[in-house]
Design a protein around this motif. Structure first.
Motif, PDB file in Angstrom:
ATOM      1  N   GLU A   1       0.832  -1.199   0.000  1.00 23.97           N
ATOM      2  CA  GLU A   1       0.000   0.000   0.000  1.00 23.97           C
ATOM      3  C   GLU A   1       0.866   1.248   0.000  1.00 23.97           C
ATOM      4  OE1 GLU A   1      -3.015   0.195   2.977  1.00 23.97           O
ATOM      5  OE2 GLU A   1      -3.425  -1.953   2.847  1.00 23.97           O
ATOM      6  N   ARG A   2       0.371   2.290  -0.671  1.00 25.30           N
ATOM      7  CA  ARG A   2       1.051   3.577  -0.629  1.00 25.30           C
ATOM      8  C   ARG A   2       0.783   4.176   0.747  1.00 25.30           C
ATOM      9  NH1 ARG A   2       4.657   6.889  -2.178  1.00 25.30           N
ATOM     10  NH2 ARG A   2       4.160   9.070  -2.023  1.00 25.30           N
ATOM     11  N   LEU A   3       1.827   4.349   1.509  1.00 24.03           N
ATOM     12  CA  LEU A   3       1.656   4.865   2.864  1.00 24.03           C
ATOM     13  C   LEU A   3       1.550   6.383   2.838  1.00 24.03           C
ATOM     14  CD1 LEU A   3       4.319   2.663   4.644  1.00 24.03           C
ATOM     15  CD2 LEU A   3       1.857   2.514   4.919  1.00 24.03           C
ATOM     16  N   ASP A   4       0.592   6.910   3.567  1.00 23.39           N
ATOM     17  CA  ASP A   4       0.492   8.357   3.693  1.00 23.39           C
ATOM     18  C   ASP A   4       0.721   8.743   5.155  1.00 23.39           C
ATOM     19  OD1 ASP A   4      -1.853   7.662   4.994  1.00 23.39           O
ATOM     20  OD2 ASP A   4      -3.185   8.449   3.449  1.00 23.39           O
ATOM     21  N   PHE A   5       0.632  10.035   5.403  1.00 25.99           N
ATOM     22  CA  PHE A   5       0.901  10.574   6.728  1.00 25.99           C
ATOM     23  C   PHE A   5       0.038   9.903   7.793  1.00 25.99           C
ATOM     24  CE2 PHE A   5       0.052  13.639  10.110  1.00 25.99           C
ATOM     25  CZ  PHE A   5       1.323  14.071  10.436  1.00 25.99           C
ATOM     26  N   SER A   6      -1.258   9.759   7.501  1.00 26.67           N
ATOM     27  CA  SER A   6      -2.186   9.196   8.495  1.00 26.67           C
ATOM     28  C   SER A   6      -1.868   7.738   8.806  1.00 26.67           C
ATOM     29  CB  SER A   6      -3.630   9.329   7.996  1.00 26.67           C
ATOM     30  OG  SER A   6      -3.987  10.690   7.898  1.00 26.67           O
ATOM     31  N   ALA A   7      -1.448   6.976   7.794  1.00 27.10           N
ATOM     32  CA  ALA A   7      -1.117   5.562   8.020  1.00 27.10           C
ATOM     33  C   ALA A   7       0.068   5.431   8.976  1.00 27.10           C
ATOM     34  CB  ALA A   7      -0.815   4.871   6.694  1.00 27.10           C
ATOM     35  N   ILE A   8       1.088   6.267   8.784  1.00 29.60           N
ATOM     36  CA  ILE A   8       2.252   6.216   9.672  1.00 29.60           C
ATOM     37  C   ILE A   8       1.888   6.757  11.058  1.00 29.60           C
ATOM     38  CG2 ILE A   8       4.616   7.009  10.056  1.00 29.60           C
ATOM     39  CD1 ILE A   8       4.404   4.930   7.856  1.00 29.60           C
ATOM     40  N   ALA A   9       1.073   7.813  11.090  1.00 28.58           N
ATOM     41  CA  ALA A   9       0.631   8.357  12.385  1.00 28.58           C
ATOM     42  C   ALA A   9      -0.132   7.292  13.171  1.00 28.58           C
ATOM     43  CB  ALA A   9      -0.233   9.602  12.179  1.00 28.58           C
ATOM     44  N   ASP A  10      -0.933   6.491  12.470  1.00 29.94           N
ATOM     45  CA  ASP A  10      -1.654   5.390  13.124  1.00 29.94           C
ATOM     46  C   ASP A  10      -0.687   4.356  13.685  1.00 29.94           C
ATOM     47  OD1 ASP A  10      -4.070   6.590  12.559  1.00 29.94           O
ATOM     48  OD2 ASP A  10      -4.550   5.290  10.852  1.00 29.94           O
TER      49      ASP A  10
ATOM     50  N   ALA B   1       6.190  13.571  10.528  1.00 28.34           N
ATOM     51  CA  ALA B   1       6.874  14.475   9.600  1.00 28.34           C
ATOM     52  C   ALA B   1       8.355  14.651   9.947  1.00 28.34           C
ATOM     53  CB  ALA B   1       6.161  15.833   9.585  1.00 28.34           C
ATOM     54  N   PHE B   2       8.662  14.837  11.230  1.00 27.12           N
ATOM     55  CA  PHE B   2      10.052  15.041  11.640  1.00 27.12           C
ATOM     56  C   PHE B   2      10.917  13.845  11.227  1.00 27.12           C
ATOM     57  CE2 PHE B   2      13.495  14.553  14.749  1.00 27.12           C
ATOM     58  CZ  PHE B   2      14.114  15.797  14.667  1.00 27.12           C
ATOM     59  N   LEU B   3      10.434  12.652  11.533  1.00 28.16           N
ATOM     60  CA  LEU B   3      11.199  11.448  11.186  1.00 28.16           C
ATOM     61  C   LEU B   3      11.291  11.259   9.676  1.00 28.16           C
ATOM     62  CD1 LEU B   3      10.569   8.319  13.465  1.00 28.16           C
ATOM     63  CD2 LEU B   3      12.696   9.513  12.990  1.00 28.16           C
ATOM     64  N   ASP B   4      10.253  11.670   8.945  1.00 32.90           N
ATOM     65  CA  ASP B   4      10.298  11.539   7.496  1.00 32.90           C
ATOM     66  C   ASP B   4      11.365  12.460   6.911  1.00 32.90           C
ATOM     67  OD1 ASP B   4       8.953  10.238   5.122  1.00 32.90           O
ATOM     68  OD2 ASP B   4       8.806  12.348   4.549  1.00 32.90           O
ATOM     69  N   GLY B   5      11.522  13.650   7.503  1.00 31.64           N
ATOM     70  CA  GLY B   5      12.600  14.540   7.079  1.00 31.64           C
ATOM     71  C   GLY B   5      13.954  13.906   7.326  1.00 31.64           C
ATOM     72  N   ARG B   6      14.103  13.296   8.489  1.00 33.39           N
ATOM     73  CA  ARG B   6      15.356  12.587   8.796  1.00 33.39           C
ATOM     74  C   ARG B   6      15.572  11.437   7.823  1.00 33.39           C
ATOM     75  NH1 ARG B   6      18.470  13.266  13.163  1.00 33.39           N
ATOM     76  NH2 ARG B   6      19.160  11.099  12.960  1.00 33.39           N
ATOM     77  N   LEU B   7      14.496  10.739   7.483  1.00 31.77           N
ATOM     78  CA  LEU B   7      14.604   9.616   6.557  1.00 31.77           C
ATOM     79  C   LEU B   7      15.122  10.085   5.196  1.00 31.77           C
ATOM     80  CD1 LEU B   7      14.120   6.696   5.627  1.00 31.77           C
ATOM     81  CD2 LEU B   7      11.716   7.303   5.247  1.00 31.77           C
TER      82      LEU B   7
ATOM     83  N   PRO C   1       7.390  14.558   0.396  1.00 32.56           N
ATOM     84  CA  PRO C   1       7.541  14.433   1.853  1.00 32.56           C
ATOM     85  C   PRO C   1       6.251  13.890   2.462  1.00 32.56           C
ATOM     86  CG  PRO C   1       8.218  16.616   1.089  1.00 32.56           C
ATOM     87  CD  PRO C   1       7.543  15.940  -0.063  1.00 32.56           C
ATOM     88  N   LEU C   2       6.380  13.140   3.541  1.00 33.23           N
ATOM     89  CA  LEU C   2       5.216  12.589   4.228  1.00 33.23           C
ATOM     90  C   LEU C   2       4.668  13.662   5.170  1.00 33.23           C
ATOM     91  CD1 LEU C   2       3.981   9.631   4.229  1.00 33.23           C
ATOM     92  CD2 LEU C   2       5.062   9.386   6.458  1.00 33.23           C
ATOM     93  N   LEU C   3       3.638  14.355   4.711  1.00 29.13           N
ATOM     94  CA  LEU C   3       3.119  15.509   5.441  1.00 29.13           C
ATOM     95  C   LEU C   3       1.606  15.411   5.607  1.00 29.13           C
ATOM     96  CD1 LEU C   3       5.085  18.264   3.498  1.00 29.13           C
ATOM     97  CD2 LEU C   3       5.609  17.392   5.789  1.00 29.13           C
ATOM     98  N   PRO C   4       1.053  16.141   6.585  1.00 29.37           N
ATOM     99  CA  PRO C   4      -0.403  16.182   6.718  1.00 29.37           C
ATOM    100  C   PRO C   4      -1.030  16.681   5.413  1.00 29.37           C
ATOM    101  CG  PRO C   4       0.669  17.229   8.604  1.00 29.37           C
ATOM    102  CD  PRO C   4       1.733  16.951   7.607  1.00 29.37           C
ATOM    103  N   ASP C   5      -2.133  16.066   5.003  1.00 30.96           N
ATOM    104  CA  ASP C   5      -2.767  16.433   3.733  1.00 30.96           C
ATOM    105  C   ASP C   5      -3.913  17.411   3.957  1.00 30.96           C
ATOM    106  OD1 ASP C   5      -4.853  14.902   4.715  1.00 30.96           O
ATOM    107  OD2 ASP C   5      -4.341  13.146   3.526  1.00 30.96           O
ATOM    108  N   GLU C   6      -4.771  17.560   2.936  1.00 24.34           N
ATOM    109  CA  GLU C   6      -5.843  18.564   3.008  1.00 24.34           C
ATOM    110  C   GLU C   6      -6.905  18.241   4.048  1.00 24.34           C
ATOM    111  OE1 GLU C   6      -6.708  15.570  -0.153  1.00 24.34           O
ATOM    112  OE2 GLU C   6      -5.016  16.885   0.276  1.00 24.34           O
TER     113      GLU C   6
END
Length: 197
Positions: free
Chosen positions: A6-15, A27-33, A89-94
Motif C-alpha cells: 500500500e502507498r503509505l500516507d501521513f495518516s497511516a504512519i501516524a496510526d 513528519a520530523f522522522l520523514d525529514g530525517r529519513l 515528503p510525508l506531510l499532513p494532507d488537506e
C-alpha cells in the motif's frame, strides 16, 4: 491489514505511531529519513532502530508494524531514486488545517536539517551552490510563523514551500548519487531526452 504494497500516507504512519503509544508527528522522522537516504543510504535495520528509538520502544510491537516502517523507507527510497522525480515528503494532507500542514512541513524541515547538519562544513562547502542555497531556504522555513489563516494565498504559499522541500530532498539525493536518477538527461542538447513518450 498488510502495509507491504500500500502507498503509505501521513495518516497511516501516524496510526502506526499511535499503536506504539506515540502522539508525535511522523513528519520530523520523514525529514530525517529523506536526508539519511540521501547522505548515508540508511539500511533497513538502521532505519527500524531509529524509528524504535524515536518511539521509545525496543522493537516494533508486531511483524505488521515492522513491515509498515520498512515499507515507509522503501517507498521514500524508490521515489528519491526514480527518474520520474515523484518524491513527496510525508506531510499532513488537506484533511488537516493549513496550520497543521505548515507545522508538519516545519517539522519535516527540522528533521531533514538535523541530519544534514551532522555533515562537516568543509564537505558541505563542496556541494553545488543551488543545493546550499536551497538548504539555507529550508532553514528559514523552520523559523516561519505556522499559525495560518485558511485562505487561498496561504494555501498557495504552503504548496510552494512544500514543493521547495521536495526539491531539496531530491537535490541532495542526486548530488550524493550521481546518475541516479538520470535527471541530467533533461538538459541533453540533442533533445533526445525531451521527446514525448
Amino acid at each position: 491489514m498488510s502495509l507491504i504494497n500500500e502507498r503509505l500516507d501521513f495518516s497511516a504512519i501516524a496510526d502506526l505511531f499511535l499503536l506504539h503509544g506515540s502522539l508525535q508527528s511522523p513528519a520530523f522522522l520523514d525529514g530525517r529519513l529523506a536526508a539519511n537516504l540521501g547522505l548515508h543510504d540508511i539500511s533497513a535495520e538502521a532505519w527500524l532502530a531509529e524509528v524504535c528509538a524515536s518511539l521509545g520502544v525496543e522493537q516494533p510491537r508486531d511483524p505488521a508494524s515492522a513491515e509498515g516502517f520498512l515499507n515507509w523507507r522503501r517507498q521514500a527510497l524508490e521515489a528519491l531514486s526514480a527518474s520520474e522525480l515523484n518524491y513527496d515528503p510525508l506531510l499532513p494532507d488537506e484533511l488537516f488545517s493549513l496550520t497543521e500542514q505548515a507545522r508538519g512541513l516545519q517539522e519535516w524541515s527540522q528533521g531533514f536539517l538535523e541530519v544534514v547538519d551532522e555533515v562537516g562544513v568543509d564537505k558541505r562547502e563542496t556541494w553545488p551552490a543551488n543545493l546550499r542555497e536551497a538548504l539555507e531556504d529550508l532553514e528559514a522555513l523552520t523559523a516561519m510563523e505556522v499559525e495560518l489563516d485558511e485562505d487561498s494565498d496561504n494555501e498557495n504559499d504552503l504548496f510552494a514551500l512544500t514543493e521547495h522541500a521536495r526539491m531539496v530532498a531530491m537535490l541532495l539525493y542526486t548530488e550524493q548519487h550521481p546518475g541516479q536518477p538520470q535527471v541530467d538527461q533533461v538538459e541533453d542538447p540533442s533533445g533526445a531526452a525531451n521527446e514525448e513518450h
